[in-house]
Design a protein around this motif. Structure first.
Motif, short mmCIF file in Angstrom:
data_model
loop_
_atom_site.label_atom_id
_atom_site.label_comp_id
_atom_site.label_asym_id
_atom_site.label_seq_id
_atom_site.Cartn_x
_atom_site.Cartn_y
_atom_site.Cartn_z
N VAL A 17 -41.23 18.42 -3.69
CA VAL A 17 -42.08 18.21 -4.87
C VAL A 17 -43.50 17.95 -4.40
O VAL A 17 -43.71 17.22 -3.42
N ARG B 174 -46.76 17.62 -11.58
CA ARG B 174 -45.63 17.63 -10.64
C ARG B 174 -45.03 19.03 -10.58
O ARG B 174 -44.64 19.59 -11.60
N ILE C 185 -42.14 21.50 -8.76
CA ILE C 185 -40.93 21.62 -7.96
C ILE C 185 -41.08 22.81 -7.02
O ILE C 185 -41.44 23.92 -7.44
N GLN D 20 -32.07 16.98 -13.97
CA GLN D 20 -33.29 16.18 -13.87
C GLN D 20 -33.10 15.00 -12.91
O GLN D 20 -34.01 14.67 -12.14
N ASN D 21 -31.92 14.38 -12.92
CA ASN D 21 -31.64 13.29 -11.97
C ASN D 21 -31.81 13.79 -10.55
O ASN D 21 -32.41 13.11 -9.71
N TYR D 22 -31.27 14.96 -10.27
CA TYR D 22 -31.34 15.52 -8.92
C TYR D 22 -32.79 15.82 -8.52
O TYR D 22 -33.21 15.49 -7.41
N LEU D 23 -33.55 16.39 -9.43
CA LEU D 23 -34.94 16.73 -9.12
C LEU D 23 -35.79 15.47 -8.95
O LEU D 23 -36.75 15.47 -8.18
N ASP D 24 -35.45 14.40 -9.66
CA ASP D 24 -36.19 13.15 -9.52
C ASP D 24 -36.07 12.57 -8.11
O ASP D 24 -36.92 11.79 -7.68
N LEU D 25 -35.00 12.94 -7.40
CA LEU D 25 -34.77 12.43 -6.05
C LEU D 25 -35.31 13.35 -4.96
O LEU D 25 -35.19 13.06 -3.77
N HIS E 57 -40.95 14.07 -2.08
CA HIS E 57 -42.33 14.26 -2.50
C HIS E 57 -43.20 14.41 -1.25
O HIS E 57 -43.21 13.54 -0.40
#
Length: 385
Positions: free
Chosen positions: A70, A110, A112, A346-351, A354
């Motif tokens: 990210v 943000r 991806i 979304q949970n997976y992408l939040d992790l 960065h």
């Protein structure tokens, strides 16, 4: 006698470099601003991005390489700029970021970076091209006892009326600084649009084949560069496989005449990594009329019954059916672990990791595409031609 694989040394050295850089950067967070000449900025504490085109993997255990990353967009970024920086194609990065304006993401947005890939279901030798993913995978021959190595790059493929064929072929000729001799059908296409072509286009900036060509045993088809880099990752060619200029130059030096080439069309991919089963989905090509829902059920059965699926805790993993459904209904070009319980996309992408919005170490591209045509201009010109 001990053999040394220079590619693997480069990958492992890069990994160590990133690791120690991350430790150093993390340690800097404990230093107060009064101890520095300037305040600590966000970019100072983020790790460098991971190279996204070279990977090693265990062919007997794993099917997934790379990692999702990210970044935050810069003020002047477009998704096309970011895609080339991270060795992605246009459709890949747009699919991964469906709510982002491709032309003006906006500073701080943000983004991806879908630099995690499930390898196509095909023999892992020579070149494999997945049309649905618009991505090429090159598998150099590995020595006994070594990890396998893969080089992957985005590609452009044939437009709707000029489909890239599926099947097996091979490289027959390597041609540097080629002359482009359009086929009669291409001449007719250009003439019909009021833009007649010469019999041959010499090497140079106006040559749509770029600077390097790998000709195939299929007559009139080739893997080549382009003078329109933003068209990579789109359906825009007359059936050939387009690559970024820097990518085709590297591949040209790697492969030999006779290298096998296999073209597949796999919009839904399953593969193992560690104890997790991953699913990666791409939008189905407009002219692909197969029943992918029916085929997917069979694919899951085959993947879970294969020898590779019996390793360690893999036989005991339970499918997250709601995540599978979400991933199929929203093809985002992102590899998702669908045996992780109670998580959403979304949970997976939040992790996801960065990283800095900068050129990855060992990146294929080090230039600046400002001054070239934008992706919108390329797309418009392709529709006219």
């Amino acid at each position: 006698m001990i053999t040394i694989n220079s590619r693997l040394i480069r990958i492992h050295w890069f990994g160590l470099t990133c690791f120690f850089s991350f430790l150093l950067l993390s340690g800097c967070q404990t230093i107060t601003n009064s101890m520095l000449e300037k305040p600590v900025s966000a970019v100072d504490v983020l790790p460098m991005p991971v190279a996204s085109h070279e990977f090693s993997f265990d062919p007997f255990r794993d099917d997934v390489v790379g990692n999702v990353q990210v970044i935050n967009a810069n003020y002047e970024d477009t998704l096309s700029d970011i895609a080339r920086r991270f060795n992605l194609g246009y459709e890949e990065i747009v699919a991964a970021n469906p709510d982002v304006d491709p032309w003006l993401p906006g500073a701080g947005t943000r983004i991806i970076i879908p630099t995690q890939f499930i390898l196509p279901d095909a023999p892992r030798e020579g070149i494999v091209i997945n049309l649905a993913a618009m991505r090429l995978f090159y598998f150099p021959k590995a020595e006994d006892g070594e990890m396998q190595y893969v080089i992957t790059h985005p590609v452009g493929i044939g437009r709707l009326q000029w489909k890239t064929p599926v099947g097996a072929t091979r490289i027959t000729v390597k041609d540097e600084n080629p002359v482009w001799r359009p086929t009669p059908s291409i001449h007719k296409e250009y003439a019909r649009n009021g833009n007649p072509l010469p019999a041959a286009v010499p090497p140079g900036p106006d040559n749509p084949m770029g600077t390097h060509v790998l000709r195939l045993a299929w007559p009139t088809y080739a893997i080549h560069g382009t003078n329109k880099p933003p068209s990579v990752g789109m359906r825009g060619s007359f059936g050939c496989i387009r690559m970024y200029p820097e990518d085709i130059a590297g591949l040209f030096n790697e492969v030999a005449v006779g290298t096998p080439v296999r073209v597949v069309n796999q919009p839904r991919l399953l593969g193992w990594r560690g104890d997790q089963l991953y699913l990666q989905t791409y939008p189905v090509l407009e002219d692909d009329k197969r029943n992918h829902d029916k085929q997917f059920g069979k694919l899951i059965e085959e993947t879970r019954s294969a020898l590779k699926a019996q390793i360690n805790a893999r036989p005991h993993q339970t499918l997250n059916n709601s995540l599978i459904k979400e991933t199929i209904l929203n093809p985002r070009a992102i590899a998702i672990p669908v045996t992780k319980a109670d998580i959403s996309l979304q949970n997976y992408l939040d992790l996801a990791l960065h990283v800095q919005n900068t050129m990855p170490f060992n990146a294929t591209w080090v230039g600046d595409i400002k001054g070239n045509l934008t992706t919108a201009e390329i797309w418009e010109s392709e529709q006219i031609q």
